[in-house]
Design an enzyme around this catalytic site. Structure first.
Site, PDB file in Angstrom:
ATOM      1  N   SER A 135      -7.546 -11.778  -2.498  1.00  0.00           N
ATOM      2  CA  SER A 135      -7.001 -10.657  -3.491  1.00  0.00           C
ATOM      3  C   SER A 135      -5.638  -9.909  -2.852  1.00  0.00           C
ATOM      4  O   SER A 135      -4.632 -10.756  -2.641  1.00  0.00           O
ATOM      5  CB  SER A 135      -8.040  -9.721  -3.935  1.00  0.00           C
ATOM      6  OG  SER A 135      -7.728  -8.751  -4.762  1.00  0.00           O
ATOM      7  N   ASP A 334      11.881   5.242  -2.519  1.00  0.00           N
ATOM      8  CA  ASP A 334      12.719   4.513  -1.433  1.00  0.00           C
ATOM      9  C   ASP A 334      11.834   3.640  -0.606  1.00  0.00           C
ATOM     10  O   ASP A 334      11.986   3.483   0.487  1.00  0.00           O
ATOM     11  CB  ASP A 334      13.621   5.512  -0.345  1.00  0.00           C
ATOM     12  CG  ASP A 334      12.482   6.385   0.287  1.00  0.00           C
ATOM     13  OD1 ASP A 334      11.313   6.656   0.034  1.00  0.00           O
ATOM     14  OD2 ASP A 334      12.853   7.019   1.372  1.00  0.00           O
ATOM     15  N   HIS A 387     -12.242 -13.117 -10.476  1.00  0.00           N
ATOM     16  CA  HIS A 387     -11.618 -12.717  -9.238  1.00  0.00           C
ATOM     17  C   HIS A 387     -12.347 -12.921  -7.908  1.00  0.00           C
ATOM     18  O   HIS A 387     -11.819 -12.846  -6.761  1.00  0.00           O
ATOM     19  CB  HIS A 387     -11.166 -11.377  -9.123  1.00  0.00           C
ATOM     20  CG  HIS A 387     -10.283 -10.792  -8.186  1.00  0.00           C
ATOM     21  ND1 HIS A 387      -9.096 -11.114  -8.263  1.00  0.00           N
ATOM     22  CD2 HIS A 387     -10.453  -9.991  -7.284  1.00  0.00           C
ATOM     23  CE1 HIS A 387      -8.287 -10.701  -7.257  1.00  0.00           C
ATOM     24  NE2 HIS A 387      -9.230  -9.845  -6.744  1.00  0.00           N
TER      25      HIS A 387
END
Length: 409
Positions: A135, A334, A387
């Site tokens: 994952s 940023d 998953h």
């Protein structure tokens, strides 16, 4: 410390690393890792593999035997990393002014984890090693290939090829429809549960309900249980939770305790604190999941999925200390890049990845786009697993990925 259990020998390690690898003389933290090996191979000179756990903010698995690492341990020595801020590594505690805490938390993303791995690899005297990324560990793998491929011999990714050019908005635009599909599939399997879910939602909207730890159980917190629908067995887990929801016109203590444990983030607050920042590259995420929530997700029979919302930092005691810092992280514009597209395109480190076609958490389309832009990458696409396929059928998945990297399939 060395511990031997059936089928497994484990040795604990601790490493002092800079909080900010750009400032090697500054404050340090401890990163913990557990070396595991098959007992009959403990003294052998085996190749190393480092396991990169899912998350963000997830500690390495605590094993009672070889389990889903059994196939890897036939040939390798594995290092289970407690990523910085998790498990027995120095915790990322909510201390100090919000601005300072947010600055500190900015050093807990994939780029810092990769720098930790390189520090550890050199400390152990390993020339090159392999990675196994589950994952979010796959996201970290892509950052590793972008920043320090010289330390890597081969990489294996299970359900974790990130969209290297995707923003948080790109991710959640794709995630909500997949969650909607999982909810529809849940009701198709258990149609009587729709009325049960609606009844609980209406009760929470009109009644003050308190969880055992004192937190309020609100409708929106109840909705977040949809997170479990992306795992194999998740639909059944939710179904049986509903089965014991009521006692004499009130929500049962068993139900309330189980909901608390499933939704509190008590075991891993960093998952919530850092979640949207893992998609931040040069722009603010600005609570993307909140902004992009479709109107139909406010219906009483609807659930949300792997989304983090600002209200969580007010409603959940494990997250409240991080509230102001989380707001600053959401505003930060940023964020440095995590992936180097040009370097990934020219990559020569063998990469084998399994992409779960119906993955609720990691979009298969973005994963396949990344695979097409990653050199030396082989992909296995399957709808056999959810998953958590690595944990559900680790022997088969690890064997196939190793064969892919060996050129056998």
């Amino acid at each position: 410390m060395r511990v031997t259990m059936p089928g497994l020998t484990a040795v604990d390690h601790e490493f002092a690393v800079p909080l900010d690898h750009a400032d090697p003389t500054g404050p340090t933290i401890t990163v913990f890792a557990r070396e595991i090996v098959s007992p009959d191979k403990a003294g052998q000179d085996l190749p190393w593999a480092v396991f990169l756990q899912g998350g963000p903010g997830g500690k390495s698995p605590r094993l009672d035997g070889p389990g889903y690492f059994s196939h890897i341990l036939k040939t390798h020595r594995v290092l289970l990393l407690d990523q910085r801020g998790t498990g027995r590594s120095t915790p990322a505690v909510a201390e100090g002014p919000p601005q300072e805490l947010a600055r500190r938390l900015g050093h807990f993303r994939a780029d810092a984890i990769v720098a930790d791995c390189e520090h550890i690899r050199r400390s152990l005297g390993i020339e090159r090693w392999e990675t196994w990324g589950q994952s979010y560990g796959g996201f970290v793998t892509l950052t590793y290939l972008s920043q320090a491929p010289e330390g890597l011999k081969a990489c294996h990714v299970t359900g974790g090829l990130a969209g290297i050019g995707a923003s948080a908005d790109d991710v959640y635009t794709r995630t909500y429809p997949r969650v909607r599909d999982k909810v529809r599939a849940f009701y198709a399997r258990y149609p009587a549960d729709r009325a049960k879910v609606t009844a609980i939602a209406e009760h929470l909207s009109s009644t003050t309900v308190t969880l055992p730890d004192g937190d309020p159980l609100t409708f929106r917190r109840w909705q977040s249980l949809g997170m479990m629908l992306g795992m194999s067995g998740g639909a059944e887990k939710l179904h049986w939770l509903l089965d014991e929801a009521w006692i004499g016109g009130r929500l049962s203590d068993v139900f309330l305790y189980d909901v608390m444990m499933e939704t509190s983030f008590h075991a891993g607050p960093l998952f919530a604190v850092l979640h949207e920042s893992i998609y931040g590259q040069g722009a603010a995420t600005a609570w993307s999941a909140e902004r992009l929530m479709p109107d139909d997700f406010r219906a009483p029979d609807m659930f949300t999925g792997e989304m983090i919302y600002p209200w969580m930092f007010a409603d959940m005691r494990a997250l409240r200390p991080f509230r102001e810092a989380a707001e600053l992280l959401a505003e930060r514009d940023d964020w440095p890049p995590l992936y180097d597209a040009a370097r990934l395109a020219s990559n020569e480190v063998p990469v084998a990845a399994v992409v779960y076609h119906d993955d609720m958490y990691v979009d298969a389309g973005l994963s396949l786009d990344t695979a097409s832009r990653l050199g030396a990458c082989k992909v296995w696409v399957t709808n056999e697993y959810e998953h958590n396929g690595f944990r559900a059928d680790g022997r088969r998945i690890t064997a196939r990925l190793m064969e892919m990297n060996a050129g056998l399939v």
